[in-house]
Motif scaffolding. Structure first.
Motif, PDB file in Angstrom:
ATOM      1  N   LYS A  82      62.575 -10.158  27.996  1.00 39.99           N
ATOM      2  CA  LYS A  82      63.956 -10.038  27.516  1.00 39.99           C
ATOM      3  C   LYS A  82      64.947 -10.146  28.683  1.00 39.99           C
ATOM      4  O   LYS A  82      65.961 -10.814  28.592  1.00 39.99           O
ATOM      5  CB  LYS A  82      64.150  -8.711  26.786  1.00 39.99           C
ATOM      6  N   GLU A  83      64.616  -9.466  29.792  1.00 44.49           N
ATOM      7  CA  GLU A  83      65.484  -9.522  30.973  1.00 44.49           C
ATOM      8  C   GLU A  83      65.551 -10.941  31.515  1.00 44.49           C
ATOM      9  O   GLU A  83      66.600 -11.430  31.931  1.00 44.49           O
ATOM     10  CB  GLU A  83      64.932  -8.604  32.066  1.00 44.49           C
ATOM     11  N   ARG A  84      64.410 -11.615  31.511  1.00 44.47           N
ATOM     12  CA  ARG A  84      64.338 -12.966  32.072  1.00 44.47           C
ATOM     13  C   ARG A  84      65.186 -13.948  31.264  1.00 44.47           C
ATOM     14  O   ARG A  84      65.852 -14.817  31.820  1.00 44.47           O
ATOM     15  CB  ARG A  84      62.890 -13.448  32.104  1.00 44.47           C
ATOM     16  N   ILE A  85      65.155 -13.822  29.961  1.00 44.73           N
ATOM     17  CA  ILE A  85      65.925 -14.737  29.106  1.00 44.73           C
ATOM     18  C   ILE A  85      67.421 -14.576  29.399  1.00 44.73           C
ATOM     19  O   ILE A  85      68.151 -15.561  29.555  1.00 44.73           O
ATOM     20  CB  ILE A  85      65.615 -14.472  27.609  1.00 44.73           C
ATOM     21  N   ALA A  86      67.868 -13.343  29.499  1.00 43.39           N
ATOM     22  CA  ALA A  86      69.281 -13.084  29.768  1.00 43.39           C
ATOM     23  C   ALA A  86      69.693 -13.661  31.120  1.00 43.39           C
ATOM     24  O   ALA A  86      70.746 -14.308  31.248  1.00 43.39           O
ATOM     25  CB  ALA A  86      69.550 -11.587  29.732  1.00 43.39           C
ATOM     26  N   LYS A  87      68.858 -13.456  32.129  1.00 45.40           N
ATOM     27  CA  LYS A  87      69.164 -13.958  33.476  1.00 45.40           C
ATOM     28  C   LYS A  87      69.253 -15.483  33.480  1.00 45.40           C
ATOM     29  O   LYS A  87      70.141 -16.063  34.098  1.00 45.40           O
ATOM     30  CB  LYS A  87      68.023 -13.559  34.437  1.00 45.40           C
ATOM     31  N   ALA A  88      68.316 -16.129  32.791  1.00 39.60           N
ATOM     32  CA  ALA A  88      68.245 -17.597  32.811  1.00 39.60           C
ATOM     33  C   ALA A  88      69.515 -18.210  32.227  1.00 39.60           C
ATOM     34  O   ALA A  88      70.070 -19.160  32.779  1.00 39.60           O
ATOM     35  CB  ALA A  88      67.010 -18.079  32.044  1.00 39.60           C
ATOM     36  N   VAL A  89      69.998 -17.662  31.118  1.00 35.17           N
ATOM     37  CA  VAL A  89      71.211 -18.200  30.483  1.00 35.17           C
ATOM     38  C   VAL A  89      72.403 -18.048  31.423  1.00 35.17           C
ATOM     39  O   VAL A  89      73.210 -18.968  31.594  1.00 35.17           O
ATOM     40  CB  VAL A  89      71.465 -17.502  29.125  1.00 35.17           C
ATOM     41  N   GLN A  90      72.487 -16.891  32.057  1.00 32.10           N
ATOM     42  CA  GLN A  90      73.584 -16.639  32.991  1.00 32.10           C
ATOM     43  C   GLN A  90      73.531 -17.632  34.162  1.00 32.10           C
ATOM     44  O   GLN A  90      74.548 -18.210  34.546  1.00 32.10           O
ATOM     45  CB  GLN A  90      73.450 -15.204  33.506  1.00 32.10           C
ATOM     46  N   ASP A  91      72.340 -17.835  34.716  1.00 29.09           N
ATOM     47  CA  ASP A  91      72.186 -18.745  35.867  1.00 29.09           C
ATOM     48  C   ASP A  91      72.581 -20.168  35.504  1.00 29.09           C
ATOM     49  O   ASP A  91      73.269 -20.846  36.250  1.00 29.09           O
ATOM     50  CB  ASP A  91      70.722 -18.763  36.346  1.00 29.09           C
TER      51      ASP A  91
ATOM     52  N   THR B 221      77.139 -28.869  33.147  1.00 27.89           N
ATOM     53  CA  THR B 221      76.474 -27.642  33.592  1.00 27.89           C
ATOM     54  C   THR B 221      75.060 -27.633  33.000  1.00 27.89           C
ATOM     55  O   THR B 221      74.773 -28.373  32.050  1.00 27.89           O
ATOM     56  CB  THR B 221      77.215 -26.375  33.116  1.00 27.89           C
ATOM     57  N   GLY B 222      74.232 -26.783  33.563  1.00 33.53           N
ATOM     58  CA  GLY B 222      72.866 -26.669  33.043  1.00 33.53           C
ATOM     59  C   GLY B 222      72.857 -26.313  31.571  1.00 33.53           C
ATOM     60  O   GLY B 222      72.057 -26.830  30.787  1.00 33.53           O
ATOM     61  N   LEU B 223      73.798 -25.448  31.156  1.00 33.76           N
ATOM     62  CA  LEU B 223      73.836 -25.043  29.743  1.00 33.76           C
ATOM     63  C   LEU B 223      74.267 -26.194  28.839  1.00 33.76           C
ATOM     64  O   LEU B 223      73.812 -26.297  27.708  1.00 33.76           O
ATOM     65  CB  LEU B 223      74.793 -23.862  29.550  1.00 33.76           C
ATOM     66  N   GLN B 224      75.153 -27.080  29.352  1.00 33.62           N
ATOM     67  CA  GLN B 224      75.563 -28.243  28.536  1.00 33.62           C
ATOM     68  C   GLN B 224      74.385 -29.185  28.304  1.00 33.62           C
ATOM     69  O   GLN B 224      74.225 -29.721  27.211  1.00 33.62           O
ATOM     70  CB  GLN B 224      76.714 -28.992  29.224  1.00 33.62           C
ATOM     71  N   ILE B 225      73.566 -29.368  29.326  1.00 34.36           N
ATOM     72  CA  ILE B 225      72.368 -30.216  29.166  1.00 34.36           C
ATOM     73  C   ILE B 225      71.463 -29.610  28.101  1.00 34.36           C
ATOM     74  O   ILE B 225      70.965 -30.288  27.202  1.00 34.36           O
ATOM     75  CB  ILE B 225      71.618 -30.360  30.516  1.00 34.36           C
TER      76      ILE B 225
ATOM     77  N   LEU C   8      64.765 -22.262  28.705  1.00 39.95           N
ATOM     78  CA  LEU C   8      65.348 -22.313  30.045  1.00 39.95           C
ATOM     79  C   LEU C   8      64.626 -21.344  30.975  1.00 39.95           C
ATOM     80  O   LEU C   8      64.345 -20.204  30.582  1.00 39.95           O
ATOM     81  CB  LEU C   8      66.829 -21.906  29.981  1.00 39.95           C
ATOM     82  N   TYR C   9      64.360 -21.793  32.153  1.00 37.90           N
ATOM     83  CA  TYR C   9      63.726 -20.937  33.168  1.00 37.90           C
ATOM     84  C   TYR C   9      64.458 -21.170  34.488  1.00 37.90           C
ATOM     85  O   TYR C   9      64.719 -22.320  34.843  1.00 37.90           O
ATOM     86  CB  TYR C   9      62.244 -21.288  33.321  1.00 37.90           C
ATOM     87  N   THR C  10      64.770 -20.103  35.195  1.00 39.99           N
ATOM     88  CA  THR C  10      65.460 -20.276  36.480  1.00 39.99           C
ATOM     89  C   THR C  10      64.674 -19.590  37.595  1.00 39.99           C
ATOM     90  O   THR C  10      63.833 -18.714  37.336  1.00 39.99           O
ATOM     91  CB  THR C  10      66.881 -19.674  36.444  1.00 39.99           C
ATOM     92  N   ALA C  11      64.996 -19.991  38.827  1.00 40.85           N
ATOM     93  CA  ALA C  11      64.308 -19.412  39.990  1.00 40.85           C
ATOM     94  C   ALA C  11      64.626 -17.927  40.114  1.00 40.85           C
ATOM     95  O   ALA C  11      63.836 -17.147  40.657  1.00 40.85           O
ATOM     96  CB  ALA C  11      64.726 -20.154  41.250  1.00 40.85           C
ATOM     97  N   ASN C  12      65.772 -17.544  39.592  1.00 41.17           N
ATOM     98  CA  ASN C  12      66.181 -16.147  39.626  1.00 41.17           C
ATOM     99  C   ASN C  12      65.371 -15.313  38.624  1.00 41.17           C
ATOM    100  O   ASN C  12      64.963 -14.189  38.922  1.00 41.17           O
ATOM    101  CB  ASN C  12      67.684 -16.089  39.293  1.00 41.17           C
ATOM    102  N   SER C  13      65.095 -15.892  37.462  1.00 44.25           N
ATOM    103  CA  SER C  13      64.355 -15.143  36.443  1.00 44.25           C
ATOM    104  C   SER C  13      62.837 -15.305  36.600  1.00 44.25           C
ATOM    105  O   SER C  13      62.069 -14.485  36.104  1.00 44.25           O
ATOM    106  CB  SER C  13      64.784 -15.559  35.039  1.00 44.25           C
ATOM    107  N   TYR C  14      62.419 -16.366  37.258  1.00 47.31           N
ATOM    108  CA  TYR C  14      60.988 -16.586  37.535  1.00 47.31           C
ATOM    109  C   TYR C  14      60.823 -16.837  39.037  1.00 47.31           C
ATOM    110  O   TYR C  14      60.706 -17.974  39.478  1.00 47.31           O
ATOM    111  CB  TYR C  14      60.462 -17.781  36.728  1.00 47.31           C
TER     112      TYR C  14
END
Lengths: 66, 488
Positions: A49-58, B217-221, B234-240
């Motif tokens: 859940k935390e990861r999903i929120a972070k990813a959208v923000q990033d 932006t990444g979200l627009q894509i 979506l996966y980011t380096a910050n979350s993963y």
């Protein structure tokens, strides 16, 4: 052409299982394993859940223009 | 229309003349354009024969022409040039006979559209990965594309690519276009899109003009892909952090799902590209894995994707199938501004009814192995997780000569959703030879529960058989791993 009798896949499977001497069938095994794994996934689900929120923000801040 | 056959070594010279006459390029435009072309084809096989067609109408360029270039003072031509590649000598007479057409198809390596947008003249192209000189096998996602070359309908397998024109389309648009072109040619569920359609879909989210393109932006894509029918994740380096993001990308790419990665650095670079495959993993059985779990008897579990491998990218600033390590995604750029780029995010276009994600499937598999180990000790194993359509998976199982008939019958008779997660396990030495000794099947439509459909481990099958679920003793020999990527 009609198929030969007794050629359903269920019958073939039963015959094959019988040939493999399956005397030790444990009927509830898959259900038990699924339940055990489910209990172990709680921590994963919380973290997810935390990861999903972070990813959208990033992604909202990431501008792609190169 | 004119069609000419030339040797690839004469392509730049020949095309130079055409760019001057057909596109009316001045000397500076010509020099810049030919430089781009030479860079693009520099790694092509030297034995290629080329067919050049003038006055080609290209759907992708025409979209940009009518919605942008035709409104500029500078005059741009409407038509393009198409360059087709063959891996053997061909003659005009081959285009007028059945035998000749068969020969052309057998040796057709793909095509490139040359558009009148100097210096970025490389337009839509589909090239077989083996058109390039290479010393390793490329394992890639591919679709089949038609091209009627000088009247003969030919097909080529590859991943669609176009260079960006830097005005109407920059990397964000070309990456979405390329992905949609791939999916629409591969699966009936999707439609191809042109750049104007991408702009239209995003118009309500855009707070400023969209043309000339300033990027997305990444979200627009992600939003555009969602609107085009995908269940995007979506996966980011910050979350993963660390290798976790790499593992997510690796599992999806291995599944045959092209994955958009966004790369950034401290110099302000923000770029996207599609990862479409990988190079050969074969490094022998000596690779020293780092354990991801230790079983109760001290044996260890390893991740297949830890093995060193390079990945193949379709990047609109480069020729397709560029080879990169995930840790250095801009390694093919020579301009220092691209130094130290890292993958900041991955945008994964999943089929909209795939609800279980890669990390969950991997975790379920690990927990299952630990539970099974409590009942019967497991040896040290390598774990490989990937997604597959159940149709492709069952087809592969049916034709796998190393699987016992009872195993095949059991697997084929399991009720499966459209997509399943597959976790294959095997000792390190066997997995180095692409052989597994165990298999876990998971329901990809289940986001919350483990949903293990069945598994095969250590000569046991646990799962449904003829309507009831149970554990059965089944002799299991090492079997070839399931592959969704095609080797070239």
């Amino acid at each position: 052409m009609a198929g030969t009798p007794n050629t359903s896949s269920s019958q073939v499977l039963q015959k094959l299982l019988n040939q493999k001497e399956n005397g030790n069938v444990k009927p509830e095994m898959l259900h038990k394993i699924n339940n055990e794994v489910e209990r172990k996934m709680e921590q994963f689900d919380l973290q997810k859940k935390e990861r999903i929120a972070k990813a959208v923000q990033d992604l909202s801040m990431l501008v792609i223009n190169a | 229309m004119n069609f000419e056959i030339i040797d690839i070594k004469d392509l730049s010279t020949h095309l130079g003349g055409m760019l001057e006459s057909a596109f009316e390029f001045d000397s500076a435009e010509l020099a810049d354009s030919i430089k781009k072309l030479d860079t693009f084809i520099q790694k092509f096989r030297p034995d290629l024969v080329v067919g050049v067609e003038s006055f080609y109408i290209d759907k992708l360029y025409r979209d940009a022409y009518y919605h942008y270039y035709s409104s500029k003072l500078k005059e741009y031509k409407r038509n393009c040039i198409r360059v087709s590649f063959f891996s053997t000598a061909i003659s005009l007479s081959d285009f007028y006979s059945v035998q000749g057409a068969q020969k052309l198809q057998e040796h057709f390596m793909g095509f490139i559209i040359i558009r009148p947008t100097s210096p970025n003249i490389i337009g839509r192209n589909v090239l077989r990965p083996d058109i390039f000189v290479k010393n390793t096998i490329y394992h890639t996602s591919f679709a089949r594309f038609g091209a009627a070359v000088n009247g003969i309908k030919l097909e080529v397998e590859g991943f669609p690519h176009s260079s960006q024109d830097a005005e109407f389309m920059v990397c964000a648009e070309t990456t979405i276009w390329s992905l949609m072109e791939y999916f629409s040619n591969r699966y009936a569920e999707y439609k191809p899109v042109l750049p104007k359609t991408i702009h239209n879909v995003l118009s309500q989210l855009s707070m400023q003009r969209q043309v000339p393109s300033a990027g997305l932006t990444g979200l627009q894509i992600s939003y555009a892909l969602k609107e085009f029918g995908f269940g995007v994740k979506l996966y980011t380096a910050n979350s993963y952090p660390g290798v976790e993001l790499y593992r997510m990308i690796q599992m999806y790419v291995e599944s045959g799902i092209p994955t958009i990665v966004a790369i950034t650095n401290q110099n302000g670079i923000g770029h996207v590209m599609n990862i479409v495959g990988r190079t050969d993993l074969k490094i022998g059985g000596t690779f020293q894995y780092t354990p991801i779990e230790v079983f109760s008897n001290g044996s260890e579990l390893y991740d297949y994707y830890e093995q060193p491998a390079n990945y193949l990218v379709v990047d609109d600033n480069m020729a397709p199938y560029g080879v990169i390590p995930l840790s250095d995604p801009a390694c093919n750029y020579t301009n220092p501004i691209w130094q130290n780029c890292t993958i900041a995010a991955a945008i994964v276009p999943l089929y909209f009814r795939i609800y279980m994600e890669a990390d969950r499937a991997r975790n379920v598999a690990i927990q299952l192995l630990k539970s099974h180990d409590q009942r019967a000790h497991l040896p040290s194993l390598v774990l490989r997780v990937l997604l597959s359509s159940s149709r492709t998976f069952k087809h592969t199982v049916s034709l796998n000569e190393e699987l016992d008939l009872v195993v095949k019958t059991l697997i084929i008779n399991i009720k499966m959703p459209k997509f399943v997660w597959i976790a294959e396990v095997g000792p390190p030495d066997l997995m180095a030879d692409e052989k597994a000794t165990g298999l876990i099947l998971m329901d990809a439509t289940e986001p919350k529960k483990p949903a293990i459909l069945a598994y095969l481990l250590e000569n046991s099958y646990i799962g449904p058989a003829n309507g009831s679920s149970g554990q059965y003793s089944i002799p299991l020999s090492p079997f070839s791993i399931h592959k969704n990527l095609k080797p070239f």
